[in-house]
Write a protein that holds these residues in place. Sequence first.
Motif, PDB file in Angstrom:
ATOM      1  N   TYR A  78       0.846  -1.198   0.000  1.00  6.97           N
ATOM      2  CA  TYR A  78       0.000   0.000   0.000  1.00  6.97           C
ATOM      3  C   TYR A  78       0.883   1.251   0.000  1.00  6.97           C
ATOM      4  N   PRO A  79       0.634   2.192  -0.933  1.00  9.88           N
ATOM      5  CA  PRO A  79       1.480   3.403  -0.989  1.00  9.88           C
ATOM      6  C   PRO A  79       1.312   4.252   0.271  1.00  9.88           C
ATOM      7  N   THR A  80       2.396   4.442   0.987  1.00  6.39           N
ATOM      8  CA  THR A  80       2.351   5.165   2.262  1.00  6.39           C
ATOM      9  C   THR A  80       3.188   6.433   2.166  1.00  6.39           C
ATOM     10  N   PRO A  81       2.589   7.610   2.402  1.00 14.33           N
ATOM     11  CA  PRO A  81       3.346   8.863   2.339  1.00 14.33           C
ATOM     12  C   PRO A  81       4.463   8.895   3.387  1.00 14.33           C
ATOM     13  N   PRO A  82       5.485   9.722   3.149  1.00 10.22           N
ATOM     14  CA  PRO A  82       6.547   9.886   4.144  1.00 10.22           C
ATOM     15  C   PRO A  82       5.967  10.322   5.492  1.00 10.22           C
ATOM     16  N   ASN A  83       6.565   9.841   6.557  1.00 11.96           N
ATOM     17  CA  ASN A  83       6.169  10.176   7.934  1.00 11.96           C
ATOM     18  C   ASN A  83       4.810   9.599   8.330  1.00 11.96           C
ATOM     19  N   CYS A  84       4.266   8.674   7.528  1.00 13.73           N
ATOM     20  CA  CYS A  84       3.032   7.984   7.886  1.00 13.73           C
ATOM     21  C   CYS A  84       3.352   6.504   8.107  1.00 13.73           C
ATOM     22  N   THR A  85       2.562   5.857   8.950  1.00 16.92           N
ATOM     23  CA  THR A  85       2.780   4.440   9.239  1.00 16.92           C
ATOM     24  C   THR A  85       2.055   3.586   8.220  1.00 16.92           C
ATOM     25  N   SER A  86       2.745   2.595   7.701  1.00 19.99           N
ATOM     26  CA  SER A  86       2.141   1.675   6.735  1.00 19.99           C
ATOM     27  C   SER A  86       0.977   0.926   7.372  1.00 19.99           C
ATOM     28  N   PRO A  87      -0.104   0.684   6.590  1.00 18.49           N
ATOM     29  CA  PRO A  87      -1.203  -0.121   7.112  1.00 18.49           C
ATOM     30  C   PRO A  87      -0.917  -1.626   7.066  1.00 18.49           C
ATOM     31  N   PHE A  88       0.236  -2.026   6.535  1.00 25.01           N
ATOM     32  CA  PHE A  88       0.620  -3.435   6.556  1.00 25.01           C
ATOM     33  C   PHE A  88       0.811  -3.830   8.016  1.00 25.01           C
ATOM     34  N   ALA A  89       0.016  -4.781   8.489  1.00 25.80           N
ATOM     35  CA  ALA A  89      -0.094  -5.045   9.926  1.00 25.80           C
ATOM     36  C   ALA A  89       1.240  -5.271  10.645  1.00 25.80           C
ATOM     37  N   PRO A  90       2.172  -6.083  10.122  1.00 26.82           N
ATOM     38  CA  PRO A  90       3.434  -6.269  10.859  1.00 26.82           C
ATOM     39  C   PRO A  90       4.205  -4.967  11.081  1.00 26.82           C
ATOM     40  N   ILE A  91       4.251  -4.118  10.054  1.00 26.04           N
ATOM     41  CA  ILE A  91       4.940  -2.825  10.210  1.00 26.04           C
ATOM     42  C   ILE A  91       4.172  -1.923  11.173  1.00 26.04           C
ATOM     43  N   TRP A  92       2.846  -1.889  11.022  1.00 27.95           N
ATOM     44  CA  TRP A  92       1.983  -1.065  11.873  1.00 27.95           C
ATOM     45  C   TRP A  92       2.158  -1.465  13.343  1.00 27.95           C
ATOM     46  N   ILE A  93       2.082  -2.751  13.617  1.00 24.87           N
ATOM     47  CA  ILE A  93       2.206  -3.235  14.997  1.00 24.87           C
ATOM     48  C   ILE A  93       3.568  -2.865  15.567  1.00 24.87           C
ATOM     49  N   ASP A  94       4.631  -3.179  14.827  1.00 22.76           N
ATOM     50  CA  ASP A  94       5.988  -2.905  15.329  1.00 22.76           C
ATOM     51  C   ASP A  94       6.197  -1.423  15.616  1.00 22.76           C
ATOM     52  N   GLU A  95       5.695  -0.567  14.724  1.00 26.50           N
ATOM     53  CA  GLU A  95       5.919   0.869  14.879  1.00 26.50           C
ATOM     54  C   GLU A  95       5.183   1.419  16.102  1.00 26.50           C
ATOM     55  N   ILE A  96       3.921   1.048  16.283  1.00 23.36           N
ATOM     56  CA  ILE A  96       3.160   1.585  17.423  1.00 23.36           C
ATOM     57  C   ILE A  96       3.700   1.040  18.743  1.00 23.36           C
ATOM     58  N   VAL A  97       4.063  -0.236  18.772  1.00 27.55           N
ATOM     59  CA  VAL A  97       4.650  -0.812  19.996  1.00 27.55           C
ATOM     60  C   VAL A  97       5.965  -0.111  20.319  1.00 27.55           C
ATOM     61  N   ARG A  98       6.776   0.161  19.291  1.00 27.51           N
ATOM     62  CA  ARG A  98       8.033   0.878  19.508  1.00 27.51           C
ATOM     63  C   ARG A  98       7.786   2.248  20.123  1.00 27.51           C
ATOM     64  N   ARG A  99       6.773   2.956  19.596  1.00 28.74           N
ATOM     65  CA  ARG A  99       6.459   4.281  20.149  1.00 28.74           C
ATOM     66  C   ARG A  99       5.973   4.184  21.587  1.00 28.74           C
ATOM     67  N   GLN A 100       5.172   3.160  21.876  1.00 30.73           N
ATOM     68  CA  GLN A 100       4.675   2.978  23.239  1.00 30.73           C
ATOM     69  C   GLN A 100       5.835   2.759  24.210  1.00 30.73           C
TER      70      GLN A 100
END
Length: 223
Positions: A196-218
């Motif tokens: 899925y085309p994801t703009p810069p500074n946005c989180t990909s909706p691809f679930a593995p990337i999405w999960i890893d990124e939000i958990v990292r921020r938490q």
Amino acid sequence: MTQVDAVMAELAALEDPKMREVNERHGDDHGVNLTKLRAVAKRLKTQQDLARELWATEDTAARLLALLICRPKAFERDELDAMLRGARTPKVHDWLVNYVVKKHPEAESLRLAWIDDPDPVTASAGWALTSERVQKRPEGLDLPGLLDVIEAEMKDAPDRLQWAMNQCLAQIGIFHADLRERAIAIGERLEVLKDYPTPPNCTSPFAPIWIDEIVRRQHAGKA
């Protein structure tokens, strides 16, 4: 001129052909800037009768405005069911679920009624409400069972339903550490929205990337 006529005239004056062209690519047939629409709603304040009249016009911009000025708990359960099934465009559907149904005392019964509906757009609303529960009120949900359904059905689901199921997959992975590994594995195997085309500074909706990124921020926020 009635109040509805006056509001419809105001919305027509806000119509921007270029914005309509952009919105129509996403299935939304209106050209009103949403910031300006919210300003109209702020001025009108809560008016349930007017909201119902605006909804009845079937005009997309009018329906979006209706959802901003309505009183969510004033709708009957069956009324909300009919409104969802008649919500023709993605933005109206999304706002109805997020701004109205989630605040309604019958949200849970509607979630249960919608999630197994044969109409995929209606079912997507059930999954959106389930994602809300996964994050905020998971007690009583069969999370492994939800992952079973997602694993079996998400890959071939129609777009709107697939998107809602994918969001639920990500929320399970983000908020439930014991199921995170399985949620990521399902996402990696199905590859839904991987490209899925994801703009810069946005989180990909691809679930593995999405999960890893939000958990990292938490975790970064707790450090």
